[in-house]
Scaffold this motif. Structure first.
Motif, PDB file in Angstrom:
ATOM      1  N   ASP A   8       0.845  -1.188   0.000  1.00 55.14           N
ATOM      2  CA  ASP A   8       0.000   0.000   0.000  1.00 55.14           C
ATOM      3  C   ASP A   8       0.884   1.243   0.000  1.00 55.14           C
ATOM      4  OD1 ASP A   8      -2.844   1.218   0.750  1.00 55.14           O
ATOM      5  OD2 ASP A   8      -1.353   2.171   2.034  1.00 55.14           O
ATOM      6  N   ALA A   9       0.520   2.244  -0.823  1.00 51.79           N
ATOM      7  CA  ALA A   9       1.344   3.444  -0.933  1.00 51.79           C
ATOM      8  C   ALA A   9       1.464   4.174   0.394  1.00 51.79           C
ATOM      9  CB  ALA A   9       0.772   4.379  -1.993  1.00 51.79           C
ATOM     10  N   LEU A  10       0.358   4.265   1.154  1.00 49.79           N
ATOM     11  CA  LEU A  10       0.419   4.923   2.458  1.00 49.79           C
ATOM     12  C   LEU A  10       1.270   4.128   3.439  1.00 49.79           C
ATOM     13  CD1 LEU A  10      -3.114   6.385   3.255  1.00 49.79           C
ATOM     14  CD2 LEU A  10      -0.942   7.614   3.276  1.00 49.79           C
ATOM     15  N   GLY A  11       1.206   2.804   3.338  1.00 51.63           N
ATOM     16  CA  GLY A  11       2.047   1.966   4.188  1.00 51.63           C
ATOM     17  C   GLY A  11       3.521   2.190   3.908  1.00 51.63           C
ATOM     18  N   ARG A  12       3.866   2.244   2.630  1.00 53.53           N
ATOM     19  CA  ARG A  12       5.269   2.508   2.275  1.00 53.53           C
ATOM     20  C   ARG A  12       5.691   3.899   2.736  1.00 53.53           C
ATOM     21  NH1 ARG A  12       3.469  -0.210  -2.382  1.00 53.53           N
ATOM     22  NH2 ARG A  12       3.183   1.735  -3.541  1.00 53.53           N
ATOM     23  N   ALA A  13       4.779   4.869   2.597  1.00 50.35           N
ATOM     24  CA  ALA A  13       5.078   6.231   3.054  1.00 50.35           C
ATOM     25  C   ALA A  13       5.299   6.264   4.561  1.00 50.35           C
ATOM     26  CB  ALA A  13       3.946   7.174   2.661  1.00 50.35           C
ATOM     27  N   ALA A  14       4.515   5.458   5.291  1.00 48.94           N
ATOM     28  CA  ALA A  14       4.651   5.425   6.758  1.00 48.94           C
ATOM     29  C   ALA A  14       6.039   4.951   7.158  1.00 48.94           C
ATOM     30  CB  ALA A  14       3.587   4.513   7.354  1.00 48.94           C
ATOM     31  N   THR A  15       6.508   3.870   6.536  1.00 45.25           N
ATOM     32  CA  THR A  15       7.841   3.364   6.855  1.00 45.25           C
ATOM     33  C   THR A  15       8.903   4.386   6.499  1.00 45.25           C
ATOM     34  OG1 THR A  15       7.172   1.062   6.556  1.00 45.25           O
ATOM     35  CG2 THR A  15       9.515   1.539   6.381  1.00 45.25           C
ATOM     36  N   GLN A  16       8.777   5.002   5.332  1.00 50.32           N
ATOM     37  CA  GLN A  16       9.769   5.982   4.910  1.00 50.32           C
ATOM     38  C   GLN A  16       9.792   7.193   5.838  1.00 50.32           C
ATOM     39  OE1 GLN A  16      11.845   5.098   2.343  1.00 50.32           O
ATOM     40  NE2 GLN A  16      13.042   6.798   3.183  1.00 50.32           N
ATOM     41  N   ALA A  17       8.614   7.610   6.290  1.00 52.61           N
ATOM     42  CA  ALA A  17       8.545   8.756   7.201  1.00 52.61           C
ATOM     43  C   ALA A  17       9.321   8.481   8.478  1.00 52.61           C
ATOM     44  CB  ALA A  17       7.094   9.077   7.522  1.00 52.61           C
ATOM     45  N   GLN A  58       3.441  14.247   3.869  1.00 53.25           N
ATOM     46  CA  GLN A  58       2.771  13.048   3.369  1.00 53.25           C
ATOM     47  C   GLN A  58       2.686  13.059   1.856  1.00 53.25           C
ATOM     48  OE1 GLN A  58      -0.987  10.869   5.036  1.00 53.25           O
ATOM     49  NE2 GLN A  58      -1.720  12.545   3.747  1.00 53.25           N
ATOM     50  N   SER A  59       2.341  14.212   1.269  1.00 52.23           N
ATOM     51  CA  SER A  59       2.233  14.309  -0.187  1.00 52.23           C
ATOM     52  C   SER A  59       3.572  14.012  -0.854  1.00 52.23           C
ATOM     53  CB  SER A  59       1.755  15.701  -0.600  1.00 52.23           C
ATOM     54  OG  SER A  59       0.434  15.923  -0.143  1.00 52.23           O
ATOM     55  N   SER A  60       4.653  14.541  -0.272  1.00 49.69           N
ATOM     56  CA  SER A  60       5.983  14.298  -0.864  1.00 49.69           C
ATOM     57  C   SER A  60       6.362  12.830  -0.786  1.00 49.69           C
ATOM     58  CB  SER A  60       7.029  15.170  -0.172  1.00 49.69           C
ATOM     59  OG  SER A  60       7.289  14.728   1.142  1.00 49.69           O
ATOM     60  N   LEU A  61       6.001  12.175   0.307  1.00 54.55           N
ATOM     61  CA  LEU A  61       6.300  10.761   0.447  1.00 54.55           C
ATOM     62  C   LEU A  61       5.487   9.914  -0.520  1.00 54.55           C
ATOM     63  CD1 LEU A  61       6.445  10.520   4.347  1.00 54.55           C
ATOM     64  CD2 LEU A  61       8.386  10.268   2.775  1.00 54.55           C
ATOM     65  N   LEU A  62       4.213  10.280  -0.721  1.00 48.58           N
ATOM     66  CA  LEU A  62       3.384   9.515  -1.635  1.00 48.58           C
ATOM     67  C   LEU A  62       3.851   9.663  -3.081  1.00 48.58           C
ATOM     68  CD1 LEU A  62      -0.149  10.190  -0.108  1.00 48.58           C
ATOM     69  CD2 LEU A  62       1.077   8.015  -0.185  1.00 48.58           C
ATOM     70  N   GLU A  63       4.425  10.802  -3.401  1.00 52.24           N
ATOM     71  CA  GLU A  63       4.993  10.966  -4.738  1.00 52.24           C
ATOM     72  C   GLU A  63       6.163  10.036  -4.984  1.00 52.24           C
ATOM     73  OE1 GLU A  63       6.016  15.054  -5.044  1.00 52.24           O
ATOM     74  OE2 GLU A  63       3.925  15.743  -5.150  1.00 52.24           O
ATOM     75  N   GLN A  64       6.886   9.724  -3.900  1.00 50.55           N
ATOM     76  CA  GLN A  64       8.054   8.834  -4.023  1.00 50.55           C
ATOM     77  C   GLN A  64       7.662   7.362  -3.928  1.00 50.55           C
ATOM     78  OE1 GLN A  64      10.877  10.013  -0.963  1.00 50.55           O
ATOM     79  NE2 GLN A  64      10.232  12.142  -1.160  1.00 50.55           N
ATOM     80  N   ALA A  65       6.501   7.082  -3.309  1.00 50.64           N
ATOM     81  CA  ALA A  65       6.117   5.683  -3.023  1.00 50.64           C
ATOM     82  C   ALA A  65       5.760   4.901  -4.297  1.00 50.64           C
ATOM     83  CB  ALA A  65       4.935   5.679  -2.072  1.00 50.64           C
TER      84      ALA A  65
END
Length: 272
Positions: free
Chosen positions: A200-209, A265-272
């Motif tokens: 999940d894109a949000l899941g990947r963003a969470a780990t990266q954050a 969050q938006s920047s992380l989702l762009e990278q996910a």
């Protein structure tokens, strides 16, 4: 509290922060019940502890969100070592991403990350109040002070765990019950990569954050911080010093902090 010769229960003790806490407690002379849903992992941690410090640990497979099984852990501690002095409510789950979480996901996260603490405290507090001392250590998360990009179940239940620990301290702190609340960011455990592997894109963003926010610590580093706080009887345990600065920034201007989190969050989702 000096943990030497004290009796402790560590939930989620089969790996990660829990197993590091068991090892550190045994080294400091405590006697420990290692509890984990995975009985084999709990047994392996206990065997390592006893190899280094004979007779220091016993293990049990247990669902520590279940009142009956918590009662059984307390009984095991009492029959093996004596009355429980410290309870480390460390078991936790990562939770499901966003609002895709089902009712069952919510129930499971609330049970493991919050109600497990409440149920243990309800059983232990009468004993501790009668004796005039006891120590409850809650493993929450920096997500309980800040928030968690991605998982609503994790963010909400960790906030609640912090709130319950605060309430325990306020209500019983003058009656001999000590409380500490652990709020780390990234720790090198399987839970750290749960979001990355979720698909999940949000899941990947969470780990990266989490990984971007500060150093990823080893469980042993966190266990050291916990035992130092217990020795000082200090409530808030922040192995990552950055969390305090972030928490202050959040409280100083909540709306600015929320806007910043949305941009991040938006920047992380762009990278996910």
């Amino acid at each position: 509290m000096n943990v030497e010769q004290r009796v402790a229960i560590v939930t989620g003790g089969g790996g990660g922060i829990g197993s590091a806490l068991v090892a550190r407690l045994a080294r400091e002379g405590a006697r420990v019940v290692v509890a984990d849903l995975d009985a084999d992992s709990a047994r392996a941690v206990s065997e390592r502890g006893n190899a280094d410090h004979p007779g220091s640990t016993v293990s049990a497979g247990a669902d520590v969100s279940d009142t009956v099984q918590i009662q059984q852990l307390i009984a095991l501690a009492e029959s093996s070592f004596g009355p429980v002095d410290l309870y480390f409510a460390n078991a936790g789950i990562a939770g499901a991403p966003a609002l895709d979480a089902s009712e069952r996901d919510w129930d499971l996260s609330i049970d493991v990350n919050l109600r497990a603490h409440i149920r243990a405290a309800r059983l232990l507090l009468p004993r501790w109040l009668k004796r005039g001392e006891g120590y409850f250590v809650s493993t929450a998360s920096a997500a309980g002070l800040l928030t968690q990009i991605g998982s609503a179940t994790y963010a909400v239940t960790k906030h609640a765990a912090v709130g319950f620990a605060e309430w325990l301290s306020v209500t019983y702190g003058d009656r001999g019950v000590r409380v500490s609340c652990l709020c780390p960011m990234g720790v090198n455990t399987p839970m750290l990569s749960a979001g990355k592997d979720s698909g999940d894109a949000l899941g990947r963003a969470a780990t990266q954050a989490v990984m971007n926010a500060g150093d990823v610590l080893e469980p042993d580093d966190v266990a050291d911080a916990v035992l130092a706080a217990v020795a000082d009887e200090r409530f808030l345990i922040l192995p990552h010093r950055e969390v305090l600065d972030m928490y202050r920034q959040k409280g100083a201007d909540y709306d600015r902090w929320l806007r910043g989190m949305r941009r991040y969050q938006s920047s992380l989702l762009e990278q996910a």
